[in-house]
Design a protein around this motif. Structure first.
Motif, PDB file in Angstrom:
ATOM      1  N   UNK A 143       0.835  -1.199   0.000  1.00  0.00           N
ATOM      2  CA  UNK A 143       0.000   0.000   0.000  1.00  0.00           C
ATOM      3  C   UNK A 143       0.874   1.254   0.000  1.00  0.00           C
ATOM      4  N   UNK A 144       1.852   1.269   0.873  1.00  0.00           N
ATOM      5  CA  UNK A 144       2.718   2.442   1.035  1.00  0.00           C
ATOM      6  C   UNK A 144       3.449   2.793  -0.267  1.00  0.00           C
ATOM      7  N   UNK A 160      -0.799   8.051   7.105  1.00  0.00           N
ATOM      8  CA  UNK A 160      -0.308   6.718   7.477  1.00  0.00           C
ATOM      9  C   UNK A 160      -1.349   6.007   8.346  1.00  0.00           C
ATOM     10  N   UNK A 161      -1.927   6.725   9.298  1.00  0.00           N
ATOM     11  CA  UNK A 161      -2.944   6.128  10.170  1.00  0.00           C
ATOM     12  C   UNK A 161      -4.141   5.647   9.355  1.00  0.00           C
ATOM     13  N   UNK A 162      -4.576   6.459   8.407  1.00  0.00           N
ATOM     14  CA  UNK A 162      -5.696   6.056   7.535  1.00  0.00           C
ATOM     15  C   UNK A 162      -5.291   4.836   6.710  1.00  0.00           C
ATOM     16  N   UNK A 164      -3.037   2.562   7.342  1.00  0.00           N
ATOM     17  CA  UNK A 164      -2.922   1.369   8.202  1.00  0.00           C
ATOM     18  C   UNK A 164      -4.299   0.740   8.458  1.00  0.00           C
ATOM     19  N   UNK A 165      -5.328   1.554   8.550  1.00  0.00           N
ATOM     20  CA  UNK A 165      -6.688   1.027   8.721  1.00  0.00           C
ATOM     21  C   UNK A 165      -7.172   0.386   7.422  1.00  0.00           C
ATOM     22  N   UNK A 166      -6.823   1.007   6.307  1.00  0.00           N
ATOM     23  CA  UNK A 166      -7.281   0.497   5.011  1.00  0.00           C
ATOM     24  C   UNK A 166      -6.698  -0.870   4.695  1.00  0.00           C
ATOM     25  N   UNK A 167      -5.440  -1.124   5.060  1.00  0.00           N
ATOM     26  CA  UNK A 167      -4.820  -2.396   4.692  1.00  0.00           C
ATOM     27  C   UNK A 167      -5.425  -3.578   5.426  1.00  0.00           C
ATOM     28  N   UNK A 172     -10.232  -2.879   0.005  1.00  0.00           N
ATOM     29  CA  UNK A 172      -9.577  -1.570  -0.126  1.00  0.00           C
ATOM     30  C   UNK A 172      -8.224  -1.744  -0.794  1.00  0.00           C
ATOM     31  N   UNK A 173      -7.498  -2.776  -0.414  1.00  0.00           N
ATOM     32  CA  UNK A 173      -6.195  -3.060  -1.039  1.00  0.00           C
ATOM     33  C   UNK A 173      -6.357  -3.356  -2.523  1.00  0.00           C
ATOM     34  N   UNK A 174      -7.361  -4.160  -2.840  1.00  0.00           N
ATOM     35  CA  UNK A 174      -7.582  -4.509  -4.237  1.00  0.00           C
ATOM     36  C   UNK A 174      -7.939  -3.282  -5.050  1.00  0.00           C
ATOM     37  N   UNK A 175      -8.759  -2.398  -4.477  1.00  0.00           N
ATOM     38  CA  UNK A 175      -9.159  -1.176  -5.174  1.00  0.00           C
ATOM     39  C   UNK A 175      -7.964  -0.287  -5.463  1.00  0.00           C
TER      40      UNK A 175
END
Length: 176
Positions: A143-144, A160-162, A164-167, A172-175
């Protein structure tokens, strides 16, 4: 893991700079799913190579067209999301692919969640790769790299905080 896994990994491989350099325009991505009709799959291969819709029901004619485009060339074919377990259909597909005649170094990757499909394809287990779920750290690393790449947003503690929640959410990762 639902929403993230084999397809996403195959896409990363398919679009990898070294893969693109090695196979160039002779890369084909075909979404198979439940509609395993050999004519459709071969027609989509032609379309992927030429950029033009190609629709014929004559398997030999389609194989001839693919041979014109691929004979003597190294190609990559991804058959994504395969569910067909019918040995007769796989035999027809296998014979069609053998008739194309790409050069040494051509590769075919099939993604599936079914070991029955692997067995039906008569794929050697030594050529089968089982994927595990990405760890949270691996997801964050991937993601990063994407989120904070050159030209993207600046890596702040808030973002980064957002991230970290998304992963923690595979979709969300696939998107991304």
């Amino acid at each position: 893991m639902g929403g993230m896994g084999k397809t996403t990994l195959a896409q990363l491989v398919y679009n990898n700079e070294k893969v693109v350099k090695n196979f160039g325009e002779q890369r084909m991505w075909i979404c198979v799913s439940d509609d395993f009709k050999v004519e459709r799959l071969l027609n989509e291969m032609v379309e992927s190579l030429t950029g033009h819709k190609y629709e014929t029901r004559n398997v030999q004619g389609i194989v001839r067209k693919l041979r014109e485009k691929l004979n003597g060339k190294r190609y990559l074919l991804v058959l994504d999301d395969v569910w067909n377990e019918n040995p007769d259909k796989w035999e027809c597909m296998r014979n069609s692919l053998l008739g194309i005649g790409g050069s040494k170094g051509s590769k075919i990757i099939a993604t599936t969640l079914s070991m029955d499909v692997v067995s039906t394809m008569r794929t050697s287990l030594s050529l089968t790769h089982h994927l595990n779920q990405l760890s949270e750290n691996d997801s964050w690393t991937m993601f990063r790299k994407r989120a904070f790449a050159n030209g993207g947003p600046i890596e702040t503690s808030y973002l980064v905080a957002i991230g970290r929640k998304m992963v923690k959410t595979p979709l969300a990762m696939k998107s991304l």
